[in-house]
Scaffold this motif. Sequence first.
Motif, short mmCIF file in Angstrom:
data_model
loop_
_atom_site.label_atom_id
_atom_site.label_comp_id
_atom_site.label_asym_id
_atom_site.label_seq_id
_atom_site.Cartn_x
_atom_site.Cartn_y
_atom_site.Cartn_z
N MET A 153 -11.69 46.75 -35.14
CA MET A 153 -12.11 45.49 -35.75
C MET A 153 -13.58 45.21 -35.46
O MET A 153 -14.29 44.69 -36.33
CB MET A 153 -11.23 44.35 -35.26
CG MET A 153 -9.84 44.46 -35.83
SD MET A 153 -8.72 43.32 -35.08
CE MET A 153 -9.27 41.81 -35.81
N MET B 221 -12.17 36.24 -29.22
CA MET B 221 -11.77 37.32 -28.32
C MET B 221 -12.03 36.93 -26.86
O MET B 221 -11.21 37.17 -25.98
CB MET B 221 -12.57 38.59 -28.64
CG MET B 221 -11.82 39.53 -29.53
SD MET B 221 -10.31 39.97 -28.72
CE MET B 221 -9.37 40.64 -30.00
N SER C 10 -9.31 34.37 -25.85
CA SER C 10 -7.92 34.82 -25.75
C SER C 10 -7.74 35.87 -24.66
O SER C 10 -6.73 35.87 -23.96
CB SER C 10 -7.43 35.32 -27.10
OG SER C 10 -8.25 36.36 -27.56
N VAL D 55 -7.67 34.09 -21.20
CA VAL D 55 -6.42 33.39 -20.91
C VAL D 55 -5.36 34.36 -20.38
O VAL D 55 -4.57 34.03 -19.51
CB VAL D 55 -5.92 32.63 -22.17
CG1 VAL D 55 -4.49 32.19 -22.01
CG2 VAL D 55 -6.79 31.42 -22.42
N ALA D 56 -5.40 35.61 -20.87
CA ALA D 56 -4.39 36.60 -20.45
C ALA D 56 -4.81 37.39 -19.22
O ALA D 56 -4.07 38.24 -18.76
CB ALA D 56 -4.13 37.56 -21.60
N ARG E 257 -7.80 27.65 -16.21
CA ARG E 257 -7.83 28.79 -17.13
C ARG E 257 -8.49 28.44 -18.45
O ARG E 257 -9.24 29.25 -19.00
CB ARG E 257 -6.40 29.31 -17.36
CG ARG E 257 -5.92 30.16 -16.20
CD ARG E 257 -4.45 30.44 -16.27
NE ARG E 257 -4.09 31.37 -17.31
CZ ARG E 257 -2.82 31.66 -17.63
NH1 ARG E 257 -1.83 31.07 -16.99
NH2 ARG E 257 -2.56 32.52 -18.55
N ARG F 223 3.53 33.59 -23.60
CA ARG F 223 2.64 32.47 -23.88
C ARG F 223 1.18 32.85 -23.53
O ARG F 223 0.26 32.50 -24.25
CB ARG F 223 3.09 31.27 -23.04
CG ARG F 223 2.55 29.96 -23.52
CD ARG F 223 2.91 28.89 -22.50
NE ARG F 223 2.59 29.36 -21.16
CZ ARG F 223 3.18 28.93 -20.04
NH1 ARG F 223 4.13 28.04 -20.09
NH2 ARG F 223 2.81 29.40 -18.87
N ASP F 224 1.00 33.61 -22.44
CA ASP F 224 -0.35 34.02 -22.04
C ASP F 224 -0.99 34.95 -23.06
O ASP F 224 -2.19 34.95 -23.26
CB ASP F 224 -0.31 34.76 -20.70
CG ASP F 224 0.05 33.83 -19.56
OD1 ASP F 224 -0.06 32.61 -19.77
OD2 ASP F 224 0.43 34.32 -18.49
N LEU F 225 -0.16 35.79 -23.67
CA LEU F 225 -0.71 36.81 -24.58
C LEU F 225 -0.79 36.35 -26.02
O LEU F 225 -1.48 36.97 -26.83
CB LEU F 225 0.14 38.08 -24.50
CG LEU F 225 0.00 38.79 -23.16
CD1 LEU F 225 1.12 39.78 -22.96
CD2 LEU F 225 -1.34 39.48 -23.08
N PRO G 217 -2.44 34.05 -27.61
CA PRO G 217 -3.76 33.90 -28.24
C PRO G 217 -4.38 35.22 -28.72
O PRO G 217 -4.93 35.28 -29.83
CB PRO G 217 -4.62 33.30 -27.12
CG PRO G 217 -3.66 32.63 -26.22
CD PRO G 217 -2.39 33.43 -26.30
N ILE G 218 -4.25 36.29 -27.92
CA ILE G 218 -4.84 37.57 -28.34
C ILE G 218 -4.20 38.04 -29.64
O ILE G 218 -4.89 38.47 -30.57
CB ILE G 218 -4.62 38.67 -27.28
CG1 ILE G 218 -5.27 38.27 -25.95
CG2 ILE G 218 -5.18 40.00 -27.75
CD1 ILE G 218 -5.24 39.36 -24.92
N VAL H 148 -5.37 35.93 -32.61
CA VAL H 148 -6.75 36.25 -33.01
C VAL H 148 -6.79 37.55 -33.79
O VAL H 148 -7.39 37.63 -34.87
CB VAL H 148 -7.67 36.34 -31.76
CG1 VAL H 148 -9.01 36.95 -32.13
CG2 VAL H 148 -7.87 34.96 -31.16
N ILE H 149 -6.12 38.57 -33.26
CA ILE H 149 -6.14 39.87 -33.94
C ILE H 149 -5.49 39.77 -35.31
O ILE H 149 -6.05 40.24 -36.31
CB ILE H 149 -5.47 40.95 -33.06
CG1 ILE H 149 -6.39 41.27 -31.88
CG2 ILE H 149 -5.17 42.20 -33.88
CD1 ILE H 149 -5.89 42.36 -30.98
N PHE I 267 -5.11 37.14 -37.23
CA PHE I 267 -5.92 36.32 -38.14
C PHE I 267 -7.08 37.13 -38.71
O PHE I 267 -7.29 37.17 -39.92
CB PHE I 267 -6.44 35.08 -37.41
CG PHE I 267 -7.42 34.28 -38.22
CD1 PHE I 267 -7.00 33.45 -39.25
CD2 PHE I 267 -8.79 34.38 -37.96
CE1 PHE I 267 -7.91 32.73 -39.99
CE2 PHE I 267 -9.71 33.67 -38.71
CZ PHE I 267 -9.27 32.84 -39.73
#
Lengths: 261, 245
Positions: free
Chosen positions: A72, A106, A109, A112-113, A138, B17-19, B21-22, B25-26, B28
Amino acid sequence: METLQLILDTLLSTLRDVLPIAAILFGFQLLVIRRPIPNLKKVLIGFGYVLLGLTLFLIGLEEALFPLGKLMAEQLTDPAFILGEGVSRVLHWDDYWWVYLFAFAMGFSTTVAEPSLIAVAIKAQEVSGGAISVWGLRTAVAIGVAIGIALGTYRIVSGTPLHYYIIAGYIVVIIQTIYAPKMIVALAYDSGGVTTSTVTVPLVTALGLGLASTVPGRSPMLDGFGLIAFASLFPIMSVMGYAQLSQWRARRNGWRDNVGE
Amino acid sequence: MTLSLPTVLRPFVASVRDLAPIIIVIAFFQLVVLQQPIPNLGSLLFGTAMVVVGLTLFVRGLEMGLFPIGESMAYAFARKGSVFWLLAFAFALGFGTTVAEPALIAVAAEASEVAAVGGMIEDSEEARQSYATGLRYTVALSVGFAIVLGVLRILKGWPIQYLIIAGYSGVVMMTAFAPKEIIGIAYDSGGVTTSTITVPLVTALGVGLASSIKGRNPIVDGFGLIAFASLTPMIFVMGYGMVIG
């Protein structure tokens, strides 16, 4: 079969990384402190979990998220995508706005992880008696990293010198240190370092190198570096900012209550 | 139904829940912005499942193993009262965990390429190898030094901001004198040193020390070790660049 081989290889390399740490811990415990380790069995099981967990985590990243993230980054920085097929003109910094948005998203996100940030946030909540919440910290750190990386990609596109940004950042950090609540200062300084490990570094490096090799006039060798530096500086500001904001709101509410009486 | 979620599943839900967002984003960017189908959907889903299970186990293991041992060692050293052994432990922890850090090995290899292309060192396999090794040991040494300094700060109760400001001034001063090619790498090397296993351990050590010494507050004095560990490598690496160049 192939998957099994991959798991075994990753497990071995993780073991090699953990081994020196385990040697130092047990060496000092047995030779210097000379006491048996309390709850040895539980600690060993915990070590096993950490090892296995990290292995699976890294395989998952390697298999799924990194290839896609890299692809990407390449696609988004490709002039054909930015201008549309067949158009060709000189690109300006404001043509890259999808890149900045991607960098921001990026940065947020992946932070956060990030496992090490989760570890520090758990500890901070514990010792602050809940005054600093795991999610508050966080989120604050993630926003800092997001802004940092977005600004870092702008720097690569515009080709401005890295140290001006960093020195300006230092000045802001010093000014904030004077005004921020004393409790947050050390934690804020730490949050700069914890953000950039397992998840963030490889993805961000891929983005930087992809960008530096497609933007005309940039060399990936000289301009590709520096995003990590941004990602470690901005969380310091955002965490202190978060504490200042909470303090300011608490003060304002306190003032209102007093007037109400 | 959702109220009585089995206890076994709860940590997994937290990882998901932590993952999330990643993944959002990918998805989207892939589907809305780039408008391309996701390649290898099967292996992607498999990888994501691995990440979820891995993160769950890691956090659980942290609370069972690394945190307790880090803290119990900090308490033991504080009771023992031997500053020498405490500092030796601090140095060993900083040096030992950094020298083997995979992210650092990768960055050092890349940095040696830059140096060879930029003409700082001879463009041969041997010269690059020795440059990369030198860089790694420089960074490991600086992290060891940083943890020692951080532990001393907790013992003495020095305010952290003076040390950090002194460090910043060091970075700025070195930037003025260091060769241009090394600056980007030096700034980045501060961030890559602190790995996923080092961070929890060093945090537990700092917090444990600060809570076992009288007059220290764990939240004010316990943190800050990682901050030093990300600052000193910048100064040391620029110094290395000046010596080599």
